[in-house]
Design an enzyme around this catalytic site. Structure first.
Site, PDB file in Angstrom:
ATOM      1  N   CYS A  92       0.828  -1.181   0.000  1.00 57.47           N
ATOM      2  CA  CYS A  92       0.000   0.000   0.000  1.00 57.47           C
ATOM      3  C   CYS A  92       0.875   1.247   0.000  1.00 57.47           C
ATOM      4  CB  CYS A  92      -0.972   0.076   1.177  1.00 57.47           C
ATOM      5  SG  CYS A  92      -2.115  -1.289   1.253  1.00 57.47           S
ATOM      6  N   ASN A 139      -2.281   1.840   5.783  1.00 60.66           N
ATOM      7  CA  ASN A 139      -1.354   0.800   5.317  1.00 60.66           C
ATOM      8  C   ASN A 139      -1.011  -0.042   6.531  1.00 60.66           C
ATOM      9  OD1 ASN A 139       0.758  -0.720   4.268  1.00 60.66           O
ATOM     10  ND2 ASN A 139       2.246   0.930   4.487  1.00 60.66           N
ATOM     11  N   GLY A 140      -1.149  -1.365   6.412  1.00 59.70           N
ATOM     12  CA  GLY A 140      -0.823  -2.247   7.543  1.00 59.70           C
ATOM     13  C   GLY A 140      -1.978  -3.188   7.815  1.00 59.70           C
ATOM     14  N   ARG A 161       4.033  -0.267  -4.731  1.00 63.67           N
ATOM     15  CA  ARG A 161       3.750  -0.793  -3.390  1.00 63.67           C
ATOM     16  C   ARG A 161       2.432  -1.566  -3.331  1.00 63.67           C
ATOM     17  NH1 ARG A 161       7.034   2.000   0.399  1.00 63.67           N
ATOM     18  NH2 ARG A 161       5.767   1.099   2.034  1.00 63.67           N
ATOM     19  N   GLU A 206      18.099 -17.548  -6.762  1.00 65.04           N
ATOM     20  CA  GLU A 206      17.646 -16.223  -7.210  1.00 65.04           C
ATOM     21  C   GLU A 206      17.152 -16.272  -8.658  1.00 65.04           C
ATOM     22  OE1 GLU A 206      16.741 -13.583  -6.033  1.00 65.04           O
ATOM     23  OE2 GLU A 206      17.049 -11.974  -7.468  1.00 65.04           O
ATOM     24  N   LYS A 232      13.389 -15.075  -9.658  1.00 61.13           N
ATOM     25  CA  LYS A 232      13.105 -14.019 -10.658  1.00 61.13           C
ATOM     26  C   LYS A 232      12.130 -14.530 -11.712  1.00 61.13           C
ATOM     27  CE  LYS A 232      14.031 -11.160  -9.095  1.00 61.13           C
ATOM     28  NZ  LYS A 232      14.745 -10.843  -7.916  1.00 61.13           N
ATOM     29  N   GLU A 277       8.505 -15.083 -10.293  1.00 61.08           N
ATOM     30  CA  GLU A 277       7.702 -13.932  -9.895  1.00 61.08           C
ATOM     31  C   GLU A 277       7.268 -13.064 -11.058  1.00 61.08           C
ATOM     32  OE1 GLU A 277      11.383 -11.339  -8.002  1.00 61.08           O
ATOM     33  OE2 GLU A 277       9.383 -10.954  -7.281  1.00 61.08           O
ATOM     34  N   LYS A 330       5.880  -4.383  -3.785  1.00 64.26           N
ATOM     35  CA  LYS A 330       7.318  -4.221  -3.594  1.00 64.26           C
ATOM     36  C   LYS A 330       7.731  -4.303  -2.136  1.00 64.26           C
ATOM     37  CE  LYS A 330      11.430  -2.760  -5.105  1.00 64.26           C
ATOM     38  NZ  LYS A 330      12.092  -3.939  -5.626  1.00 64.26           N
ATOM     39  N   TRP A 353      -2.728  -2.839  -1.778  1.00 65.25           N
ATOM     40  CA  TRP A 353      -2.419  -4.270  -1.924  1.00 65.25           C
ATOM     41  C   TRP A 353      -3.308  -4.958  -0.889  1.00 65.25           C
ATOM     42  CZ3 TRP A 353      -0.576  -8.351   1.046  1.00 65.25           C
ATOM     43  CH2 TRP A 353      -0.108  -9.465   0.325  1.00 65.25           C
ATOM     44  N   HIS A 401      19.854 -36.606  -5.142  1.00 58.98           N
ATOM     45  CA  HIS A 401      19.108 -37.004  -3.938  1.00 58.98           C
ATOM     46  C   HIS A 401      17.600 -36.851  -4.147  1.00 58.98           C
ATOM     47  CE1 HIS A 401      22.829 -37.470  -1.759  1.00 58.98           C
ATOM     48  NE2 HIS A 401      23.214 -36.306  -2.244  1.00 58.98           N
TER      49      HIS A 401
HETATM   50  C1  F6R Z   1      12.058 -10.519  -5.206  1.00 60.76           C
HETATM   51  C2  F6R Z   1      11.897  -9.488  -4.204  1.00 60.76           C
HETATM   52  C3  F6R Z   1      11.546  -9.916  -2.815  1.00 60.76           C
HETATM   53  C4  F6R Z   1      12.291  -9.028  -1.795  1.00 60.76           C
HETATM   54  C5  F6R Z   1      11.817  -9.358  -0.370  1.00 60.76           C
HETATM   55  C6  F6R Z   1      12.554  -8.530   0.662  1.00 60.76           C
HETATM   56  O1  F6R Z   1      12.445  -9.967  -6.436  1.00 60.76           O
HETATM   57  O2  F6R Z   1      12.016  -8.330  -4.470  1.00 60.76           O
HETATM   58  O3  F6R Z   1      11.811 -11.256  -2.603  1.00 60.76           O
HETATM   59  O4  F6R Z   1      13.660  -9.253  -1.925  1.00 60.76           O
HETATM   60  O5  F6R Z   1      10.451  -9.100  -0.272  1.00 60.76           O
HETATM   61  O6  F6R Z   1      12.370  -7.165   0.444  1.00 60.76           O
HETATM   62  P1  F6R Z   1      13.316  -6.103   1.128  1.00 60.76           P
HETATM   63  O7  F6R Z   1      14.681  -6.254   0.529  1.00 60.76           O
HETATM   64  O8  F6R Z   1      12.703  -4.772   0.830  1.00 60.76           O
HETATM   65  O9  F6R Z   1      13.331  -6.414   2.596  1.00 60.76           O
END
Ligand code: F6R
Length: 639
Positions: free
Chosen positions: A2, A101-102, A27, A508, A512, A515, A634, A75, A531
């Site tokens: 949010c 927000n929260g 956000r 990672e 990527k 997501e 985000k 969100w 395994h």
């Molecule tokens: C993936 C991604 C998330 C963040 C995670 C932590 O691309 O962006 O997995 O890495 O939510 O976010 P921060 O770094 O803001 O604590």
């Protein structure tokens, strides 16, 4: 999660708020709304869908001009993304508007109480409960700040709340607990935002709000108090980037722009933190895995992190380091573990922040808990840091966002200077996090006397060459990877394998892809395959393999080549990411993507880049929105 914007000034608030929401849309983007207060009283509009839907509605029927307003991009946590559940929520017969927000954890009980008093709710949200309570108090007191003060002690959980009232034009009252809020200080106008992106095009002077504070903002004043009403002093800071840094700048997506900015993100994170000679370390890290000394002498400077002056005890007294993080940041942490254990000879555990505090971990004053967070607001990570402090541990934050809550609540902080990251999928922040961890590992190794100075200089020089090396990968491999992604647009599953520091990069790479392209992807430690996971391999299965440099470890290299042979024998289609000059891998791979030479521990800073480009190209080939993938936001400010 949010995004929240507030404006009190003399200009028309609606356009300023809509521009702020556009910068905060990363956000949350399932619905948006705005409320303004002016001569006409209070006006409100909200719409489900992306911000564009609200824009369209306002273009068709603008709100009356008004100099005070609040806006929200959502969100969803409680209730589907509908018009009704979008914010703002109204109370006091439509005269009060509130955004949140929260999560208000005790909202069920509060809602029942209000319903038994005859209050009718228009939405399924927890947020409307706060609006109703504050509205009821307003009816009693006639003052928004007093109403906040009466209600806030009753709310449990996490909240940033902003409210306006038709009877108090020119005033926004806000409060925060566990969710972010920053003030922007203008000239005859003031702003509120979930982060500085909300107002950076108008002012770069900002104030971060502490935990459990109330802020009353007018065009001419900002008053900060705690919940009890005691004045709180707050230091303004200057935002280190400008609005252009948070614009797409002609790129097709923020993600494309942010990947292109990786050389700069690494260079900026190193800037001012290496003293002495700035040498070229290209290909000079010739020691064994773990960075043993070797190669030419006299290159490289020494790591010196000014923010850690006076904090030697954090690193010297520690018996153990625990790194807490989530998602991509936790994979950066895993890379950091290899470097810290190698150079500083200190045991390091990497913990997913949301698992950490629920299993009663053994930590105390001689544990250094390092948090890694791009946003500095991730609730899981924040709670892990708070828990660590309660247990007496010392805390260091690695963070990309000035003034965020996690660094504010830590003993020390190292900021990554990646600049604002807008795309939901983290890219440039990841390489900046690894860079910061490498600096911390070199710093800790030197302080503890475990790092041979020659190795320290070589690794430092090699680190300084990383920006150029990333630029080389981007220049030489982007087109081929994009082509590869186009061929693979119909692929249903992709696997990623790595060993040693290649393992976190496999994780990672898979994250990527999942997501942003919604393709099933999994990362494995290459040695783990036999395994169980090797059962997944069937003819045509694409597998990315991160191949370690044979110059650093012939043994590791041979093991990975033999893992490739095992999967190839079962029909896998192998895309190897290998260093320039590694000819031994050629007969075993269908495709080879090249990275420049660096030291063993720094390879992740290069091997991740092709995987980021691949995920982005594949999602683009599928016609998906790479910046705003479904179901995500985000900054994850709820647990
Ligand atoms: C993936 C991604 C998330 C963040 C995670 C932590 O691309 O962006 O997995 O890495 O939510 O976010 P921060 O770094 O803001 O604590």
């Amino acid at each position: 999660m949010c995004g929240i914007v507030g404006y009190a000034g003399a200009r028309d608030s609606a356009s300023i708020i809509m521009a702020g929401l556009a910068r905060l849309e990363y956000r949350g983007y399932d619905s948006a709304g705005i409320a303004t207060v002016g001569e006409h009283g209070l006006a409100m509009r909200k719409k489900s869908g992306k911000l564009a839907a609200l824009h369209e509605s306002l273009a068709d029927a603008p709100l009356p001009a008004a100099p005070t307003g609040i806006g929200h991009t959502r969100w969803a946590t409680h209730g589907a993304p509908t018009d009704e559940n979008a914010h703002p929520h109204l109370a006091d017969s439509g005269r009060l508007a509130l955004i949140h927000n929260g999560i208000i954890e005790n909202y069920g009980e509060l809602r029942r109480e209000l319903e038994s008093d005859g209050v009718a709710f228009a939405s399924e949200t927890d947020s409307e409960v706060a609006a109703a309570l504050i509205g009821r108090e307003y009816e009693r007191t006639g003052d928004l700040e007093q109403a906040f003060r009466a209600v806030l002690p009753r709310l449990e959980g996490a909240f940033t709340l902003l409210a306006v009232h038709a009877n108090q034009p020119g005033i926004i009252v806000a409060a925060r607990r566990n969710s972010p809020l920053v003030i922007g200080l203008g000239d005859g106008e003031n702003y509120l935002g979930s982060d500085v992106a909300a107002f950076v095009e108008h002012t770069r002077r900002a104030v971060a709000i502490g935990q459990d504070n109330i802020v009353t903002v007018t065009p001419a004043s900002v008053t900060i108090t705690d919940f009890a009403g005691t004045a709180v002093a707050a230091e303004p800071f200057d935002v280190s980037w400008d609005a252009a840094a948070a614009d797409k700048g002609g790129w097709p997506s923020f993600m494309a722009k942010e990947v292109a900015e990786e050389p700069e993100a690494v260079a900026n994170t190193l800037r001012g933190r290496v003293r002495g000679e700035v040498g070229s370390g290209v290909g000079r890290g010739v020691g064994a895995v773990g960075g043993g000394a070797g190669g030419g002498g006299g290159v490289g400077g020494e790591v010196h992190i000014p923010e850690l002056d006076g904090h030697d005890d954090l690193f010297v007294d520690a018996e153990r380091i625990v790194i807490v993080a989530c998602g991509t940041a936790s994979y950066a942490a895993l890379v950091g573990k290899y470097a810290l254990e190698n150079w500083a000879r200190i045991p390091v555990d990497v913990e997913l922040a949301h698992e950490f505090r629920y299993r009663d971990p053994i930590i105390g004053p001689r544990t250094l808990v390092v948090s890694i967070s791009q946003s500095g607001e991730t609730m899981d990570t924040l709670m892990a840091v708070r828990f660590a402090r309660e247990k007496g541990a010392r805390t260091l934050a690695i963070c990309n966002t000035q003034g965020a809550t996690i660094p504010r609540e830590s003993d020390a902080v190292i900021y990554t200077h990646a600049g604002p990251e807008v795309a939901v999928a983290s890219t440039k922040a990841f390489v900046a996090q690894i860079t910061a961890l490498m600096l911390v590992a070199l710093h800790t190794g030197r302080l503890r006397g475990t790092l041979d100075p020659q190795t320290g200089r070589l690794e430092t020089a090699a680190l300084q060459d990383i920006p150029d090396h990333i630029a080389t990968v981007l220049a030489q491999e982007t087109d081929r990877i994009t082509e590869l992604a186009h061929w693979m647009a119909d692929t249903r599953s992709v696997l990623f394998l790595g060993r040693h520091v290649g393992y976190p990069i496999a994780l990672e790479g898979a994250l990527k892809l999942k997501e942003i392209s919604y393709i099933h992807a999994e990362g494995f430690a290459a040695g783990e395959l036999k395994h169980g996971p090797i059962a997944l391999i069937e003819p045509g299965q694409p597998v990315f393999v991160i191949v370690p440099s044979p110059r650093h470890s012939a043994l590791l290299h041979a093991k990975v080549v033999s893992n490739i042979q095992e999967i190839r024998a079962r029909g896998a289609r192998v895309i190897a990411i290998a260093e320039e000059g590694d000819a031994a891998v050629l007969p075993h791979a269908d495709e080879v993507i090249r990275i420049p030479l660096t030291t063993a521990l720094l390879e992740p800073l290069l091997t991740v880049v092709p995987l980021q480009i691949f995920a982005m190209a594949l999602a683009t080939a599928k016609g998906l929105d790479v910046d705003q993938p479904r179901n995500l936001a985000k900054s994850v400010t709820v647990e």
